[in-house]
Design a protein around this motif. Structure first.
Motif, PDB file in Angstrom:
ATOM      1  N   TRP A 211      -3.442  -0.418   0.224  1.00  0.00           N
ATOM      2  CA  TRP A 211      -2.432   0.543   0.674  1.00  0.00           C
ATOM      3  C   TRP A 211      -2.786   1.949   0.207  1.00  0.00           C
ATOM      4  O   TRP A 211      -2.694   2.914   0.979  1.00  0.00           O
ATOM      5  CB  TRP A 211      -1.066   0.107   0.123  1.00  0.00           C
ATOM      6  CG  TRP A 211       0.074   1.002   0.454  1.00  0.00           C
ATOM      7  CD1 TRP A 211       0.680   1.170   1.671  1.00  0.00           C
ATOM      8  CD2 TRP A 211       0.774   1.844  -0.465  1.00  0.00           C
ATOM      9  NE1 TRP A 211       1.718   2.070   1.569  1.00  0.00           N
ATOM     10  CE2 TRP A 211       1.795   2.500   0.269  1.00  0.00           C
ATOM     11  CE3 TRP A 211       0.663   2.102  -1.823  1.00  0.00           C
ATOM     12  CZ2 TRP A 211       2.680   3.399  -0.330  1.00  0.00           C
ATOM     13  CZ3 TRP A 211       1.542   2.997  -2.420  1.00  0.00           C
ATOM     14  CH2 TRP A 211       2.530   3.635  -1.667  1.00  0.00           C
ATOM     15  N   LEU A 212      -3.226   2.060  -1.048  1.00  0.00           N
ATOM     16  CA  LEU A 212      -3.603   3.366  -1.579  1.00  0.00           C
ATOM     17  C   LEU A 212      -4.794   3.947  -0.824  1.00  0.00           C
ATOM     18  O   LEU A 212      -4.851   5.155  -0.565  1.00  0.00           O
ATOM     19  CB  LEU A 212      -3.927   3.255  -3.070  1.00  0.00           C
ATOM     20  CG  LEU A 212      -2.736   3.092  -4.012  1.00  0.00           C
ATOM     21  CD1 LEU A 212      -3.203   2.765  -5.421  1.00  0.00           C
ATOM     22  CD2 LEU A 212      -1.867   4.340  -4.007  1.00  0.00           C
ATOM     23  N   TYR A 213      -5.754   3.103  -0.469  1.00  0.00           N
ATOM     24  CA  TYR A 213      -6.904   3.593   0.280  1.00  0.00           C
ATOM     25  C   TYR A 213      -6.476   4.140   1.640  1.00  0.00           C
ATOM     26  O   TYR A 213      -6.863   5.258   2.019  1.00  0.00           O
ATOM     27  CB  TYR A 213      -7.930   2.477   0.480  1.00  0.00           C
ATOM     28  CG  TYR A 213      -8.988   2.842   1.503  1.00  0.00           C
ATOM     29  CD1 TYR A 213     -10.041   3.693   1.174  1.00  0.00           C
ATOM     30  CD2 TYR A 213      -8.902   2.387   2.819  1.00  0.00           C
ATOM     31  CE1 TYR A 213     -10.986   4.059   2.117  1.00  0.00           C
ATOM     32  CE2 TYR A 213      -9.854   2.744   3.765  1.00  0.00           C
ATOM     33  CZ  TYR A 213     -10.887   3.577   3.416  1.00  0.00           C
ATOM     34  OH  TYR A 213     -11.813   3.955   4.363  1.00  0.00           O
ATOM     35  N   PHE A 214      -5.697   3.355   2.362  1.00  0.00           N
ATOM     36  CA  PHE A 214      -5.310   3.767   3.710  1.00  0.00           C
ATOM     37  C   PHE A 214      -4.359   4.967   3.709  1.00  0.00           C
ATOM     38  O   PHE A 214      -4.198   5.632   4.731  1.00  0.00           O
ATOM     39  CB  PHE A 214      -4.679   2.596   4.462  1.00  0.00           C
ATOM     40  CG  PHE A 214      -5.691   1.619   4.999  1.00  0.00           C
ATOM     41  CD1 PHE A 214      -6.505   1.961   6.066  1.00  0.00           C
ATOM     42  CD2 PHE A 214      -5.836   0.368   4.427  1.00  0.00           C
ATOM     43  CE1 PHE A 214      -7.446   1.072   6.566  1.00  0.00           C
ATOM     44  CE2 PHE A 214      -6.776  -0.532   4.910  1.00  0.00           C
ATOM     45  CZ  PHE A 214      -7.586  -0.179   5.980  1.00  0.00           C
ATOM     46  N   LEU A 215      -3.750   5.260   2.567  1.00  0.00           N
ATOM     47  CA  LEU A 215      -2.947   6.477   2.455  1.00  0.00           C
ATOM     48  C   LEU A 215      -3.792   7.661   1.990  1.00  0.00           C
ATOM     49  O   LEU A 215      -3.584   8.795   2.442  1.00  0.00           O
ATOM     50  CB  LEU A 215      -1.786   6.263   1.479  1.00  0.00           C
ATOM     51  CG  LEU A 215      -0.621   5.395   1.932  1.00  0.00           C
ATOM     52  CD1 LEU A 215       0.480   5.426   0.874  1.00  0.00           C
ATOM     53  CD2 LEU A 215      -0.054   5.856   3.276  1.00  0.00           C
ATOM     54  N   SER A 216      -4.721   7.420   1.091  1.00  0.00           N
ATOM     55  CA  SER A 216      -5.475   8.522   0.487  1.00  0.00           C
ATOM     56  C   SER A 216      -6.402   9.206   1.485  1.00  0.00           C
ATOM     57  O   SER A 216      -6.602  10.421   1.407  1.00  0.00           O
ATOM     58  CB  SER A 216      -6.285   8.017  -0.709  1.00  0.00           C
ATOM     59  OG  SER A 216      -7.248   7.063  -0.304  1.00  0.00           O
ATOM     60  N   VAL A 217      -6.977   8.438   2.427  1.00  0.00           N
ATOM     61  CA  VAL A 217      -7.912   9.051   3.381  1.00  0.00           C
ATOM     62  C   VAL A 217      -7.206  10.072   4.278  1.00  0.00           C
ATOM     63  O   VAL A 217      -7.635  11.233   4.345  1.00  0.00           O
ATOM     64  CB  VAL A 217      -8.633   7.974   4.212  1.00  0.00           C
ATOM     65  CG1 VAL A 217      -9.466   8.626   5.310  1.00  0.00           C
ATOM     66  CG2 VAL A 217      -9.523   7.119   3.321  1.00  0.00           C
TER      67      VAL A 217
ATOM     68  N   ALA B 104       4.335   4.251   7.063  1.00  0.00           N
ATOM     69  CA  ALA B 104       5.266   3.140   7.298  1.00  0.00           C
ATOM     70  C   ALA B 104       4.567   2.008   8.054  1.00  0.00           C
ATOM     71  O   ALA B 104       4.752   0.828   7.729  1.00  0.00           O
ATOM     72  CB  ALA B 104       6.474   3.632   8.074  1.00  0.00           C
ATOM     73  N   LEU B 105       3.778   2.357   9.059  1.00  0.00           N
ATOM     74  CA  LEU B 105       3.084   1.340   9.859  1.00  0.00           C
ATOM     75  C   LEU B 105       2.040   0.586   9.033  1.00  0.00           C
ATOM     76  O   LEU B 105       1.952  -0.647   9.111  1.00  0.00           O
ATOM     77  CB  LEU B 105       2.415   1.993  11.074  1.00  0.00           C
ATOM     78  CG  LEU B 105       3.355   2.497  12.174  1.00  0.00           C
ATOM     79  CD1 LEU B 105       2.579   3.278  13.237  1.00  0.00           C
ATOM     80  CD2 LEU B 105       4.102   1.331  12.820  1.00  0.00           C
ATOM     81  N   ILE B 106       1.253   1.319   8.248  1.00  0.00           N
ATOM     82  CA  ILE B 106       0.219   0.654   7.451  1.00  0.00           C
ATOM     83  C   ILE B 106       0.859  -0.185   6.356  1.00  0.00           C
ATOM     84  O   ILE B 106       0.339  -1.250   5.981  1.00  0.00           O
ATOM     85  CB  ILE B 106      -0.777   1.690   6.858  1.00  0.00           C
ATOM     86  CG1 ILE B 106      -2.100   0.997   6.494  1.00  0.00           C
ATOM     87  CG2 ILE B 106      -0.211   2.394   5.647  1.00  0.00           C
ATOM     88  CD1 ILE B 106      -2.872   0.460   7.647  1.00  0.00           C
TER      89      ILE B 106
END
Length: 429
Positions: free
Chosen positions: A62-68, A16-18
């Motif tokens: 967004w996908l990068y910061f979620l996938s890691v 949610a924050l990112i």
């Protein structure tokens, strides 16, 4: 179960924050002083392209910061729900040979990680399709994913087999011996990648435009690069994005151009791009990257070994792991290295951006064609729907190159400085 719930809630809060930061909080507007200049995307992009660039960049970031962190969740799930212990037990039931145990375990762990990550990977693929960055059919995309799976699994098995063998020999210094062995292994990968690994994904052939090849080779000769051919790769079957590179070491050095780059850039723009890539070679960035990876692996193994041992002492009994040498501890080891890699990425990217800027300086000094240089960067931004002025957090964690704003404004400043120096020289005459 309670810890799993907290991990899940923590991931949702982070997501949610990112999401707020990327989609609402970050300011990506062009600074006032650059409005209307060649660095302003509204000058070289249509309104539709600007909209697509903004939306595509946000989703991919967004996908990068979620996938890691999702990768970290996978390792914690495998450990917390007893899957790691179960994988180890099943592997031991197959045969009495420990090397086969480790191979089976690595394949099972890689497979579960592959399956759990597949939805995010597939969504990322469909986003690239929707925004017409990728044109790769699903069957080809899946083929590349499967090739990557087996290559990565093979390398992981070799590394795991070596590290756990060293752990059994020396629980205190295994990381040091592992690092010493990693040095020739890293050299080997650098050497074989252009010849053995890259061709698994694409077809490489000699540049068909012989006139352009002669120009590039003449440029290489001026740079004291001993190359007798330029390679073209058929990336137009997969993407509309542009790229070029020089990779490999020693006799395996290759100058490579994506065919999309040849289709969308003028000869002058291609020559600037190639001069940039040659700048990496001339300034020994390839070797500095090699040295950097060796130094980084030393620090990573040293710090990681201590954190890993602490994790096993603290939570090993909850995961059914008696000691660090138990192959079931592998997800914890991978988790530690993944977190350390993520934490180190801003520093690594900063070093990389400095090297890329140095290559830009070399290229413009060599070609002295700022118009072609600016045009190449503008076309790179348009073709890849790249954001000219990304959010700070994105730049820190994702950008190994200077932003397009920084690269184009540098060229403008170089042109102004050159023009001023020419006027001074004329006045002195």
């Amino acid at each position: 179960m309670k810890k799993s719930i907290w991990i899940g809630l923590g991931f949702l809060l982070y997501g949610a924050l990112i999401s707020w930061y990327l989609f609402m909080g970050a300011d990506t507007s062009i600074p006032t002083q650059y409005e209307g200049t060649e660095a302003d995307p509204s000058v070289f992009m249509s309104e539709r392209q600007l909209e697509l660039s903004h939306d595509f960049s946000r989703i991919k970031q967004w996908l990068y910061f979620l996938s890691v962190p999702f990768e970290w969740v996978i390792y914690l799930v495998v450990l917390g729900f007893g899957l790691s212990k179960w994988f180890r037990t099943r592997a031991m039931e197959v045969t009495r040979f420990s090397i086969i145990h480790n191979l089976i375990y690595v394949v099972l762990l890689s497979l579960i990680a592959f399956i759990m990550s597949l939805p995010i990977d597939y969504y990322s693929y469909t986003v690239s399709l929707d925004y017409q960055i990728s044109i790769q059919p699903f069957s080809d995309w899946m083929r590349d994913k499967i090739i990557s799976f087996w290559i990565n699994t093979l390398f992981l098995f070799v590394i795991v087999q070596t590290l756990y063998w060293l752990m059994n020999k020396s629980e205190k210094r295994w990381w040091l011996y592992g690092w010493l062995l990693s040095v020739p292994f890293t050299l080997f990968i650098y050497f074989i990648q252009p010849i053995w690994i890259d061709p698994l994904y694409n077809d490489f052939y000699r540049l068909e435009d012989k006139v352009l090849e002669d120009k590039i080779l003449a440029l290489a000769d001026r740079a004291d690069i001993s190359a007798d051919r330029v390679y073209e790769v058929n990336m137009s079957e997969k993407t509309n994005a542009l790229n070029a590179y020089v990779n490999g070491i020693g006799s395996n050095l290759r100058i490579v151009l994506w065919d999309t780059t040849l289709q969308k850039l003028s000869d002058e723009e291609v020559l600037f791009v190639m001069a940039h890539e040659m700048g990496h070679f001339v300034k020994h960035h390839l070797y500095w990257n090699l040295i950097g990876s060796i130094v980084t692996s030393f620090l990573g193994l040293w710090i990681g070994s201590r954190v890993f041992n602490w994790m096993i002492r603290k939570w090993g009994h909850h995961w059914g792991i008696e000691k660090p040498t138990d192959i079931a501890s592998l997800p914890a080891l991978l988790l530690v290295f993944s977190v350390l890699s993520f934490m180190a990425s801003p520093v690594e990217n900063a070093i990389s951006r400095n090297a890329e800027h140095s290559a830009d300086e070399y290229a413009i000094e060599m070609t002295e064609d700022s118009k072609a240089a600016v045009g190449s960067f503008q076309q790179l931004a348009v073709s890849g729907l790249s954001e000219v002025h990304p959010p700070l957090l994105v730049k820190l964690f994702l950008y190994g190159h200077p932003t397009m704003l920084e690269r184009i404004t540098f060229l403008d400043q170089w042109e102004q400085k050159t023009t001023k120096n020419e006027k001074i020289e004329e006045e002195e005459k």
